[in-house]
Design an enzyme around this catalytic site. Sequence first.
Site, short mmCIF file in Angstrom:
data_model
loop_
_atom_site.label_atom_id
_atom_site.label_comp_id
_atom_site.label_asym_id
_atom_site.label_seq_id
_atom_site.Cartn_x
_atom_site.Cartn_y
_atom_site.Cartn_z
N THR A 50 80.66 29.79 41.65
CA THR A 50 80.50 30.71 42.76
C THR A 50 79.08 31.27 42.77
O THR A 50 78.21 30.83 42.01
CB THR A 50 81.62 31.79 42.74
OG1 THR A 50 81.52 32.57 43.91
CG2 THR A 50 81.56 32.69 41.52
N LYS A 57 75.95 27.88 43.41
CA LYS A 57 76.51 26.72 44.13
C LYS A 57 75.47 25.66 44.49
O LYS A 57 75.77 24.48 44.55
CB LYS A 57 77.21 27.18 45.41
CG LYS A 57 78.56 27.84 45.17
CD LYS A 57 79.29 28.07 46.47
CE LYS A 57 80.64 28.72 46.23
NZ LYS A 57 81.46 28.87 47.42
N GLY A 74 78.21 32.92 61.88
CA GLY A 74 77.50 32.98 60.61
C GLY A 74 76.90 31.63 60.25
O GLY A 74 77.40 30.57 60.67
N ALA A 75 75.80 31.70 59.48
CA ALA A 75 75.12 30.46 59.10
C ALA A 75 74.62 30.57 57.65
O ALA A 75 73.50 30.20 57.32
CB ALA A 75 73.97 30.18 60.06
N GLY A 76 75.49 31.10 56.79
CA GLY A 76 75.14 31.22 55.37
C GLY A 76 75.72 30.07 54.58
O GLY A 76 76.03 29.00 55.12
N GLY A 77 75.94 30.30 53.27
CA GLY A 77 76.45 29.26 52.38
C GLY A 77 77.82 28.78 52.81
O GLY A 77 78.08 27.56 52.84
N ALA A 78 78.73 29.70 53.14
CA ALA A 78 80.10 29.31 53.48
C ALA A 78 80.11 28.48 54.77
O ALA A 78 80.88 27.52 54.89
CB ALA A 78 80.98 30.55 53.65
N TYR A 111 87.87 37.70 52.44
CA TYR A 111 89.24 37.90 51.92
C TYR A 111 89.43 39.24 51.22
O TYR A 111 90.49 39.54 50.70
CB TYR A 111 89.62 36.76 50.98
CG TYR A 111 88.69 36.59 49.81
CD1 TYR A 111 88.81 37.37 48.67
CD2 TYR A 111 87.67 35.64 49.85
CE1 TYR A 111 87.96 37.22 47.61
CE2 TYR A 111 86.81 35.47 48.79
CZ TYR A 111 86.96 36.26 47.67
OH TYR A 111 86.09 36.12 46.63
N ASP A 159 85.38 23.74 49.09
CA ASP A 159 85.42 24.82 50.08
C ASP A 159 85.79 24.26 51.45
O ASP A 159 86.55 24.86 52.19
CB ASP A 159 84.05 25.52 50.17
CG ASP A 159 83.86 26.55 49.06
OD1 ASP A 159 84.88 27.06 48.56
OD2 ASP A 159 82.70 26.83 48.70
P1 NAP Z 1 75.68 34.41 53.02
O1 NAP Z 1 75.16 33.08 52.64
O2 NAP Z 1 75.03 35.64 52.50
O3 NAP Z 1 75.69 34.49 54.64
C1 NAP Z 1 76.04 35.67 55.30
C2 NAP Z 1 76.06 35.42 56.81
O4 NAP Z 1 76.51 36.64 57.39
C3 NAP Z 1 74.69 35.10 57.43
O5 NAP Z 1 74.88 34.17 58.46
C4 NAP Z 1 74.27 36.45 57.99
O6 NAP Z 1 73.44 36.36 59.13
C5 NAP Z 1 75.58 37.03 58.43
N1 NAP Z 1 75.52 38.50 58.50
C6 NAP Z 1 75.41 39.36 57.47
N2 NAP Z 1 75.41 40.62 57.93
C7 NAP Z 1 75.49 40.54 59.28
C8 NAP Z 1 75.54 41.50 60.31
N3 NAP Z 1 75.49 42.82 60.04
N4 NAP Z 1 75.66 41.09 61.59
C9 NAP Z 1 75.72 39.76 61.88
N5 NAP Z 1 75.68 38.79 60.94
C10 NAP Z 1 75.56 39.18 59.65
O7 NAP Z 1 77.23 34.56 52.60
P2 NAP Z 1 78.29 33.39 52.39
O8 NAP Z 1 78.21 32.88 51.01
O9 NAP Z 1 78.18 32.43 53.52
O10 NAP Z 1 79.67 34.22 52.47
C11 NAP Z 1 80.05 34.85 53.67
C12 NAP Z 1 81.43 35.44 53.51
O11 NAP Z 1 82.39 34.41 53.27
C13 NAP Z 1 81.57 36.40 52.34
O12 NAP Z 1 82.35 37.50 52.72
C14 NAP Z 1 82.29 35.59 51.31
O13 NAP Z 1 83.08 36.40 50.42
C15 NAP Z 1 83.21 34.75 52.18
N6 NAP Z 1 83.66 33.52 51.52
C16 NAP Z 1 84.99 33.30 51.43
C17 NAP Z 1 85.47 32.17 50.84
C18 NAP Z 1 86.96 31.96 50.75
O14 NAP Z 1 87.39 31.13 49.95
N7 NAP Z 1 87.75 32.63 51.54
C19 NAP Z 1 84.58 31.21 50.33
C20 NAP Z 1 83.21 31.44 50.45
C21 NAP Z 1 82.76 32.60 51.04
P3 NAP Z 1 71.84 36.13 59.01
O15 NAP Z 1 71.69 34.65 58.83
O16 NAP Z 1 71.34 36.60 60.31
O17 NAP Z 1 71.38 36.93 57.85
#
Ligand code: NAP
Length: 464
Positions: A259, A263, A322-326, A409, A299
């Site tokens: 995690t 990753k 969203g456009a992060g890791g997930a 979650y 994932d």
């Molecule tokens: P990340 O790489 O940090 O990406 C975060 C994303 O959220 C980016 O696209 C960011 O936009 C956007 N964001 C953050 N704050 C914002 C706001 N105030 N308004 C609009 N957009 C916003 O995070 P990640 O690893 O992808 O994880 C994202 C979520 O998924 C987390 O809550 C994580 O716990 C969850 N997750 C769940 C699982 C599961 O198994 N259920 C697995 C993986 C992740 P910008 O690009 O503009 O910064």
Amino acid sequence: MKKPKRIFLAGFRATGKSTLGKILADKLNWSFIDLDFLISQQEGGDIGVLTKNGTDWTKFRKIENEVLKDVLGLKNVIISCGGGVGVNDIVDEKSKKTFGQLNQETLKNEENLIILLTSEDKIIKKRLTTLFERKKIMPFINKSNALKSDDEKDGERLVKKQVEDSMYALTIRKPLYQELADIEIDTSNFIFPKKMVNLNVVIGDPINHSLSPLIHNTAYKVLGIDKSNLFIPMKVKNNNLKQFIEAVKTLGINGISVTIPHKETVIKYLDNLDKDAKKIGAVNTIVNKEGVLTGYNTDWTGVVNALKQKTKIKNMKVAVLGAGGAAKAIVFGIIKEGGRVKIFNRTEEKAGVIAKMFDCQFGGLDEIFEIKDFDIIINSTSVGMGNSEESPLDKDLIQKNQIVFDVVYNPKETKLLKDAKEKGATIIYGTDMLLYQGVEQFKMYTGLDAPVEGMEKVLKGELK
Ligand code: NAP
């Protein structure tokens, strides 16, 4: 990093060093050594002889340092260290350094892997109280306490004082331990099997929030294989990732769930990379097959299988927020299943990068009104996490006929899902993604079909 020849288990008393050390030694067919035992051997008696009338700490630490150096002549050994090794402040008159520093210099060596065992303070306190009451471990001795330790009447007060002294020492030592160690394992919730055949771990930093140990250990229990399998969380810092990977081979760790923040960075240390993980550019699962490490990504299967419980994916219009890791794993999975994706992100360029990787549409939040026309909405932003009560989407944009999936979650029911429920939409919880990515991992780690129902139940009970 060379293949480790010795594993040192460091950390405070009552964190499970001897218990884990013996199980690991048995698994690896290595020898187990208790450093305190070697010290007492030097003095021709048990550790009580050295501590009975108040410990001469300078003498004790000097012997400890010498014994530690001797141990470096051995290989294939697991050494359980006393709580003060590498962190004590007793000064060596000759070098003017503390024995803590001298021990650190002795220990920090490419052939040694230093594993720190920690536990929550309240758990250490409870374990210590029991141990002191039974006089199972030596107290933090000063002379007056030591002399009183046989006084029955004063026993209760003395135990309390010893626990207090210990907890105070722990607060000082905690950061020093972390500096010393290559890997950290929190043993707070461990139920150690008597004999360990398969060891699986989840790595990250931070790691204590991870639900993977709960899901996997529950699955072992449901299938009755918990006597020979253990799944534990390991905190691995960025700069120790390489060492950790080497340790995986030495320790014979079977499966590694990965995690944040490893990753992507872990990929360069692996022997093989599955083609899907390669396309996504991230690994959340590593399988160790006879010393060959292969990285996978479950994932995306987690997302796809969670969706499939409620809907087909082929030809569906899917909006990914969203456009992060997930998001990368999500977009990959939906497109692989024949869905049509548009990514919406606050930073439009980041959405553009992922859209280019997987050949789909993208836009900024100024286009979010279009979401009304989509069949499925998946939130992969971190908005809504914790107690924020925020939603990434205006409630008015959600339609009754839509499926709304929030991968966040914690909390289980986010503001977005509450709004979607109120609008009559079908909702999917983030725990479902967690469940199905774990189900896939379970099969890869054990070769067995996962007991999905049991894993689901424990996830439901754990989260509000
Ligand atoms: P990340 O790489 O940090 O990406 C975060 C994303 O959220 C980016 O696209 C960011 O936009 C956007 N964001 C953050 N704050 C914002 C706001 N105030 N308004 C609009 N957009 C916003 O995070 P990640 O690893 O992808 O994880 C994202 C979520 O998924 C987390 O809550 C994580 O716990 C969850 N997750 C769940 C699982 C599961 O198994 N259920 C697995 C993986 C992740 P910008 O690009 O503009 O910064």
